[in-house]
Design a protein around this motif. Structure first.
Motif, PDB file in Angstrom:
ATOM      1  N   ALA A 171       0.970  -1.109   0.166  1.00  0.00           N
ATOM      2  CA  ALA A 171      -0.077   0.060   0.115  1.00  0.00           C
ATOM      3  C   ALA A 171       0.900   1.269   0.068  1.00  0.00           C
ATOM      4  O   ALA A 171       0.680   2.330  -0.660  1.00  0.00           O
ATOM      5  CB  ALA A 171      -0.805   0.027   1.415  1.00  0.00           C
ATOM      6  N   ALA A 172       2.047   1.211   0.773  1.00  0.00           N
ATOM      7  CA  ALA A 172       2.857   2.269   0.893  1.00  0.00           C
ATOM      8  C   ALA A 172       3.353   2.712  -0.791  1.00  0.00           C
ATOM      9  O   ALA A 172       3.503   3.977  -1.091  1.00  0.00           O
ATOM     10  CB  ALA A 172       4.133   2.062   1.669  1.00  0.00           C
ATOM     11  N   ARG A 222       0.671   7.344  -6.456  1.00  0.00           N
ATOM     12  CA  ARG A 222      -0.271   8.141  -6.831  1.00  0.00           C
ATOM     13  C   ARG A 222      -0.007   9.488  -6.204  1.00  0.00           C
ATOM     14  O   ARG A 222      -0.862  10.726  -6.919  1.00  0.00           O
ATOM     15  CB  ARG A 222      -1.768   7.474  -5.909  1.00  0.00           C
ATOM     16  N   THR A 223       0.162   9.856  -5.167  1.00  0.00           N
ATOM     17  CA  THR A 223       0.509  11.178  -4.368  1.00  0.00           C
ATOM     18  C   THR A 223       1.737  11.774  -4.472  1.00  0.00           C
ATOM     19  O   THR A 223       1.769  13.118  -4.389  1.00  0.00           O
ATOM     20  CB  THR A 223       0.028  11.106  -3.037  1.00  0.00           C
ATOM     21  N   THR A 280       0.412   4.609  -2.774  1.00  0.00           N
ATOM     22  CA  THR A 280       0.055   5.839  -2.223  1.00  0.00           C
ATOM     23  C   THR A 280       1.038   6.685  -2.617  1.00  0.00           C
ATOM     24  O   THR A 280       0.948   7.793  -3.091  1.00  0.00           O
ATOM     25  CB  THR A 280       0.140   5.917  -0.488  1.00  0.00           C
ATOM     26  N   GLU A 322       4.045  11.431  -2.546  1.00  0.00           N
ATOM     27  CA  GLU A 322       4.442  11.315  -1.000  1.00  0.00           C
ATOM     28  C   GLU A 322       4.508   9.887  -0.323  1.00  0.00           C
ATOM     29  O   GLU A 322       3.803   9.195  -0.614  1.00  0.00           O
ATOM     30  CB  GLU A 322       3.615  12.108  -0.020  1.00  0.00           C
TER      31      GLU A 322
END
Length: 448
Positions: A419-420, A426-427, A423, A429
């Motif tokens: 998941a990290a 996508r972001t 994320t 960050e």
């Protein structure tokens, strides 16, 4: 546990001064880890006792320690003895008892019975186990023993490899954990990583997953091709099968069997020991220590194992496909063009390149999925892989190729995406995952 250094520099200085550590007893001082660790301790404390099954074995350990570190300090601060005549008296005076016996629960339990009866109430007891449960090793023992018992996992050879795992049991006194970390950092020059008391801890949990996957692949495509496809250009100082030969097939088996039997994660089957290895071990094949494993030397001739037949053939007879993409990647690395080198790897055509990518994808997926289980953050896994295994930390590979490319790599391999990384892709960050004040990531991108 902590995924990053838990103590500030000022705390380290204060803690080192908070108690005396002047006498260390090393149990199993004739083994490579035992005498290597004992040699390391002689550089930091005035008295180190080498103990083994016999005084002669302890003398052999001392000689090997002197040869390994080439320092007169070793002999001047060392004494030797055996378990039968000297253990109780030595342990009674010890500030730290460091157990480095073979990776066998029953053997360790028997020696700890004697240590518990002889040790001082404030004497620290550390085991260098590569993955046995700290809680299980001290189960049923006195409160004093459990409070002062922990894992201090050096990697071989400890005078060269600074990455060290610090593993507390559920009853270990936090003050003892802090002191051992401080002492190890300040006096032994260790890079300390706190890990959870899980099978194989952090480094071996992640590292031997990759090594065993390479051993499984060897049966399909042969050892020579495996060590080329999963070679240094994928971010490791030594090729995987040569690493297993160096470590020893018996040690490899103990680690992967422990993880396979005591975990059930998303990559469980990659930790099943290949049956051909078990059969060959029955014939005495143990890697370099037995004269050969996946590879062996006969004079100047290097031979390679055929895992199917168990026979050896000259390495020169191995027929390899076109692997020119590896040279292209290595050439870019040699110019410091790491991102372009990884891009060349990610874009390379052919089954072999895809196989190499699958192994790297498995490394990234498995490491990031272990966060929260073996260390609190990816930083702990990064540091033990970088300073314990001398492999490119997973975060370094992600940062260089970019999170989106890492997600694509893992998806291409059909593996679960952490998941990290989703994320980050996508972001944007975090902007980077890897943080270390002194490690130059260029050391992990080797031309070869």
């Amino acid at each position: 546990m902590s995924g990053s250094e838990s103590l500030s520099a000022s705390e380290v200085r204060r803690l080192v001064k908070s108690r005396d550590l002047e006498h260390v007893v090393v149990l199993g001082a004739n083994g490579t880890m035992g005498y290597g660790s004992a040699a390391l301790f002689t550089q930091a404390v005035p008295e180190v006792t080498f103990l083994a099954r016999s005084r002669a074995k302890a003398e052999e350990g001392l000689s090997a320690a002197i040869k390994q570190v080439r320092s007169p300090t070793v002999a001047s601060r060392a004494q030797v003895g055996d378990y039968e005549h000297d253990l109780e008296a030595a342990v009674a005076r010890a500030d730290l008892v460091f157990e480095a016996l073979t990776e066998d629960f029953a053997i360790k339990k028997d020696i700890f019975d004697r240590v518990e009866a002889a040790r001082r109430d404030d004497g620290i007891v550390a085991t260098v186990t590569s993955g046995l449960s700290i809680n299980a090793l001290c189960a049923g023992r006195s409160d004093s023993f459990r409070r002062n018992f922990l894992g201090l996992h050096f990697f071989n050879p400890p005078n060269v490899i600074v990455g060290t795992e610090l593993v507390a049991g559920r009853d270990t006194d936090p003050a003892v954990v802090d002191f051992v970390e401080a002492f190890s950092r300040a006096r032994l020059g260790r890079e300390m990583i706190r890990t959870a008391d899980t099978p194989a801890f952090a480094g071996n949990r992640v590292g031997f997953k990759v090594l065993n996957e390479a051993a499984q692949l060897a049966e399909q495509i042969g050892p020579v091709l495996v060590d080329r496809v999963v070679g240094p250009y994928t971010g490791r100082a030594m090729t995987p099968l040569a690493t297993i030969d160096l470590v020893g097939w018996d040690i490899h088996r103990a680690i992967v069997d422990n993880v396979y039997e005591n975990t059930d994660d998303e990559a469980h089957e990659t930790l099943r020991l290949p049956p051909y290895m078990a059969k060959l071990m029955e014939r005495g094949v143990l890697g370099n220590k037995s004269g050969g494993g996946f590879f062996k030397k006969e004079g100047k001739l290097r031979l390679v194992l055929d895992p199917v037949s168990g026979d050896y053939k000259p390495e020169s007879e191995a027929k390899l496909p076109d692997l020119s993409y590896i040279d292209d990647v290595a050439a870019l690395y040699s110019q410091g063009r790491y991102r372009e080198g990884l891009d060349a790897f990610l874009e390379a055509e052919g089954e072999e390149a895809a196989l190499g990518r699958k192994v790297v994808a498995g490394y990234l997926s498995y490491a990031f999925h272990r966060v929260g289980e073996v260390t609190e953050t990816i930083g702990g896994i990064d540091r033990i892989m970088g300073t314990g295994f001398n492999w490119a930390p997973p975060s370094v590979l992600v940062d260089v190729m970019g999170p989106a490319a890492a997600v694509g790599l893992i998806e291409e391999a059909g593996l679960p995406v952490p998941a990290a990384l989703v994320t980050a892709a996508r972001t944007g960050e975090p902007q980077r995952f890897f943080h270390h004040p002194t490690i130059n990531i260029g050391r992990f991108f080797v031309a070869g």
